[in-house]
Write an enzyme that holds these catalytic residues in place. Structure first.
Site, PDB file in Angstrom:
ATOM      1  N   GLY A  16      14.603 -23.809  21.510  1.00 34.91           N
ATOM      2  CA  GLY A  16      14.311 -24.122  23.124  1.00 34.91           C
ATOM      3  C   GLY A  16      12.977 -24.732  23.542  1.00 34.91           C
ATOM      4  O   GLY A  16      12.893 -26.144  22.813  1.00 34.91           O
ATOM      5  N   ILE A  17      12.422 -24.334  24.585  1.00 34.25           N
ATOM      6  CA  ILE A  17      11.444 -25.365  24.924  1.00 34.25           C
ATOM      7  C   ILE A  17      10.518 -25.302  23.923  1.00 34.25           C
ATOM      8  O   ILE A  17       9.650 -26.526  23.828  1.00 34.25           O
ATOM      9  CB  ILE A  17      10.513 -24.435  26.267  1.00 34.25           C
ATOM     10  CG1 ILE A  17      11.841 -24.311  27.287  1.00 34.25           C
ATOM     11  CG2 ILE A  17       9.457 -24.942  26.358  1.00 34.25           C
ATOM     12  CD1 ILE A  17      11.203 -23.491  28.686  1.00 34.25           C
ATOM     13  N   ASP A  36       6.253 -19.034  14.548  1.00 31.04           N
ATOM     14  CA  ASP A  36       7.310 -18.165  15.273  1.00 31.04           C
ATOM     15  C   ASP A  36       7.732 -17.097  14.234  1.00 31.04           C
ATOM     16  O   ASP A  36       7.392 -17.236  13.173  1.00 31.04           O
ATOM     17  CB  ASP A  36       8.477 -19.269  15.440  1.00 31.04           C
ATOM     18  CG  ASP A  36       9.277 -18.840  16.609  1.00 31.04           C
ATOM     19  OD1 ASP A  36       9.548 -17.722  17.013  1.00 31.04           O
ATOM     20  OD2 ASP A  36       9.929 -19.844  17.199  1.00 31.04           O
ATOM     21  N   VAL A  61       2.943 -13.315  17.498  1.00 25.52           N
ATOM     22  CA  VAL A  61       1.591 -13.600  18.311  1.00 25.52           C
ATOM     23  C   VAL A  61       0.785 -12.415  18.721  1.00 25.52           C
ATOM     24  O   VAL A  61      -0.323 -12.437  19.141  1.00 25.52           O
ATOM     25  CB  VAL A  61       2.014 -14.496  19.442  1.00 25.52           C
ATOM     26  CG1 VAL A  61       2.402 -15.807  19.144  1.00 25.52           C
ATOM     27  CG2 VAL A  61       2.841 -14.019  20.440  1.00 25.52           C
ATOM     28  N   ASN A  87       3.291 -20.788  23.895  1.00 23.87           N
ATOM     29  CA  ASN A  87       4.530 -20.928  24.352  1.00 23.87           C
ATOM     30  C   ASN A  87       5.485 -19.546  24.112  1.00 23.87           C
ATOM     31  O   ASN A  87       6.383 -19.238  24.962  1.00 23.87           O
ATOM     32  CB  ASN A  87       5.579 -22.140  23.814  1.00 23.87           C
ATOM     33  CG  ASN A  87       7.090 -22.177  24.248  1.00 23.87           C
ATOM     34  OD1 ASN A  87       7.262 -22.238  25.082  1.00 23.87           O
ATOM     35  ND2 ASN A  87       7.821 -21.642  23.013  1.00 23.87           N
ATOM     36  N   TYR A  91      11.428 -13.624  27.074  1.00 34.48           N
ATOM     37  CA  TYR A  91      12.339 -13.977  28.226  1.00 34.48           C
ATOM     38  C   TYR A  91      13.648 -14.003  28.186  1.00 34.48           C
ATOM     39  O   TYR A  91      14.424 -13.430  28.796  1.00 34.48           O
ATOM     40  CB  TYR A  91      11.956 -15.240  28.722  1.00 34.48           C
ATOM     41  CG  TYR A  91      12.482 -15.769  30.068  1.00 34.48           C
ATOM     42  CD1 TYR A  91      12.434 -14.973  31.151  1.00 34.48           C
ATOM     43  CD2 TYR A  91      13.359 -16.908  29.969  1.00 34.48           C
ATOM     44  CE1 TYR A  91      13.098 -15.366  32.359  1.00 34.48           C
ATOM     45  CE2 TYR A  91      14.135 -17.028  31.220  1.00 34.48           C
ATOM     46  CZ  TYR A  91      13.972 -16.331  32.291  1.00 34.48           C
ATOM     47  OH  TYR A  91      14.998 -16.742  33.468  1.00 34.48           O
ATOM     48  N   SER A 142       5.029 -19.599  34.300  1.00 37.60           N
ATOM     49  CA  SER A 142       6.218 -19.563  34.769  1.00 37.60           C
ATOM     50  C   SER A 142       6.273 -19.745  36.430  1.00 37.60           C
ATOM     51  O   SER A 142       5.488 -19.130  36.882  1.00 37.60           O
ATOM     52  CB  SER A 142       7.212 -18.502  34.278  1.00 37.60           C
ATOM     53  OG  SER A 142       8.431 -18.503  34.988  1.00 37.60           O
ATOM     54  N   TYR A 155       7.807  -9.018  33.583  1.00 38.18           N
ATOM     55  CA  TYR A 155       8.017 -10.374  33.144  1.00 38.18           C
ATOM     56  C   TYR A 155       7.067 -11.268  34.127  1.00 38.18           C
ATOM     57  O   TYR A 155       6.084 -12.115  33.864  1.00 38.18           O
ATOM     58  CB  TYR A 155       9.224 -11.310  33.109  1.00 38.18           C
ATOM     59  CG  TYR A 155       9.165 -12.422  32.721  1.00 38.18           C
ATOM     60  CD1 TYR A 155       9.001 -13.020  31.719  1.00 38.18           C
ATOM     61  CD2 TYR A 155       9.427 -13.408  33.827  1.00 38.18           C
ATOM     62  CE1 TYR A 155       8.937 -14.271  31.278  1.00 38.18           C
ATOM     63  CE2 TYR A 155       9.504 -14.612  33.166  1.00 38.18           C
ATOM     64  CZ  TYR A 155       9.202 -15.060  32.129  1.00 38.18           C
ATOM     65  OH  TYR A 155       9.183 -16.459  31.890  1.00 38.18           O
ATOM     66  N   LYS A 159       3.479 -13.365  33.781  1.00 36.93           N
ATOM     67  CA  LYS A 159       3.206 -14.736  33.860  1.00 36.93           C
ATOM     68  C   LYS A 159       2.235 -15.030  34.723  1.00 36.93           C
ATOM     69  O   LYS A 159       1.527 -16.173  34.764  1.00 36.93           O
ATOM     70  CB  LYS A 159       4.668 -15.404  34.138  1.00 36.93           C
ATOM     71  CG  LYS A 159       5.417 -15.545  33.053  1.00 36.93           C
ATOM     72  CD  LYS A 159       4.923 -16.170  31.770  1.00 36.93           C
ATOM     73  CE  LYS A 159       5.999 -16.328  30.506  1.00 36.93           C
ATOM     74  NZ  LYS A 159       5.455 -17.412  29.566  1.00 36.93           N
ATOM     75  N   PRO A 185       7.205 -23.593  33.979  1.00 34.79           N
ATOM     76  CA  PRO A 185       8.429 -24.289  34.151  1.00 34.79           C
ATOM     77  C   PRO A 185       9.350 -23.263  35.278  1.00 34.79           C
ATOM     78  O   PRO A 185       9.015 -22.003  35.259  1.00 34.79           O
ATOM     79  CB  PRO A 185       9.033 -24.215  32.680  1.00 34.79           C
ATOM     80  CG  PRO A 185       7.918 -23.989  31.788  1.00 34.79           C
ATOM     81  CD  PRO A 185       7.018 -23.101  32.680  1.00 34.79           C
TER      82      PRO A 185
END
Length: 251
Positions: A16-17, A36, A61, A87, A91, A142, A155, A159, A185
């Site tokens: 993804g991102i 990851d 993390v 990152n 989500y 976000s 969420y 953010k 984003p």
């Protein structure tokens, strides 16, 4: 190759991102450390096939041990850490719920990963930054932090916390030459989102309608802002949040 000789850790970088960011930084010359929970090795292999220097570290993390090991692996492989892109976040697996249906367990899991996870990664990278006399931290927030989207209170709150953390870290770490900025984003059609039909169908159409640029947002749309904050042209910018959402929110 403005990032030649630089080393970047990207959390949640396997897809993804996160993976789009890894590709973009590698194309600018950086060596990449993908942190990851899964898929990191395959992602690092793909980067190396394209000529990049890259390694993968299996890391949660929200774990102090894992984040410390992540930073140590970067130093062992490449000798330094110049860029940290926070990152990794919960989500794409999000289930939309009215706030009164959220449980304490929902909140704790969200905050452990999205907020405490970024704190732990920053803390793990800090000794390397101090030893080198500087570095860059780029926190992925976000656009929802500024809009307050319903159905995802925990969420949105997580953010929003990232925006505030970015400002405070910029103040604390400025004397050490560490620049701390955030990219926020809009709703992005990433690999993970495609695997969550409820989220994609509920949010995608609404998001496009409310943008000045009437198209879907893709992972590649985020990388320019991250590359800017990682590179030499942002050397006197810190504590800022840049919204990248096609004109849904003017910040």
């Amino acid at each position: 190759m403005e990032l030649a000789d630089k080393v970047a850790i990207v959390t949640g970088g396997a897809m993804g991102i996160g993976y789009a960011i890894c590709e973009a930084l590698a194309q600018r010359g950086a060596s990449i450390v993908i942190a990851d929970l899964a898929g990191g090795k395959a992602a690092a292999d793909k980067l190396r096939q394209g000529g990049a220097r890259a390694i993968a570290v299996d890391a949660d993390v929200s774990s102090e041990e894992d984040t410390a090991r992540m930073a140590a692996a970067a130093l062992e492989a490449f000798g330094r850490v110049d860029i940290l892109v926070n990152n990794a976040a919960i989500y794409s697996t999000l289930q939309l719920k009215p706030f009164e249906q959220l449980t304490v367990a929902d909140w704790r899991k969200m905050l452990d990963v999205n907020v405490i996870g970024q704190f732990l990664c920053c803390r793990a990278a800090l000794p390397a930054f101090k030893a080198q006399g500087g570095g860059r931290i780029i926190n992925i927030s976000s656009g929802v932090a500024f809009k307050g989207n319903p159905g995802m209170l925990h969420y949105v709150a997580s953010k929003g916390a990232i925006v505030s953390m970015t400002r405070t870290l910029a103040s604390e770490l400025g004397p050490h030459g560490v620049l701390v900025n955030s990219v926020a984003p809009g709703f992005t059609l990433s690999d993970g989102v495609h695997k969550n039909p409820e989220l994609a169908s509920t949010v995608a159409g609404f998001s496009v309608q409310n943008r000045a640029l009437k198209r879907d947002m893709l992972p590649g749309d985020v990388v320019g802002a991250v590359g800017f904050f990682a590179g030499p042209h942002s050397a006197f910018i810190t504590g800022q949040t840049l919204v990248v959402d096609g004109g849904a929110y003017y910040h």
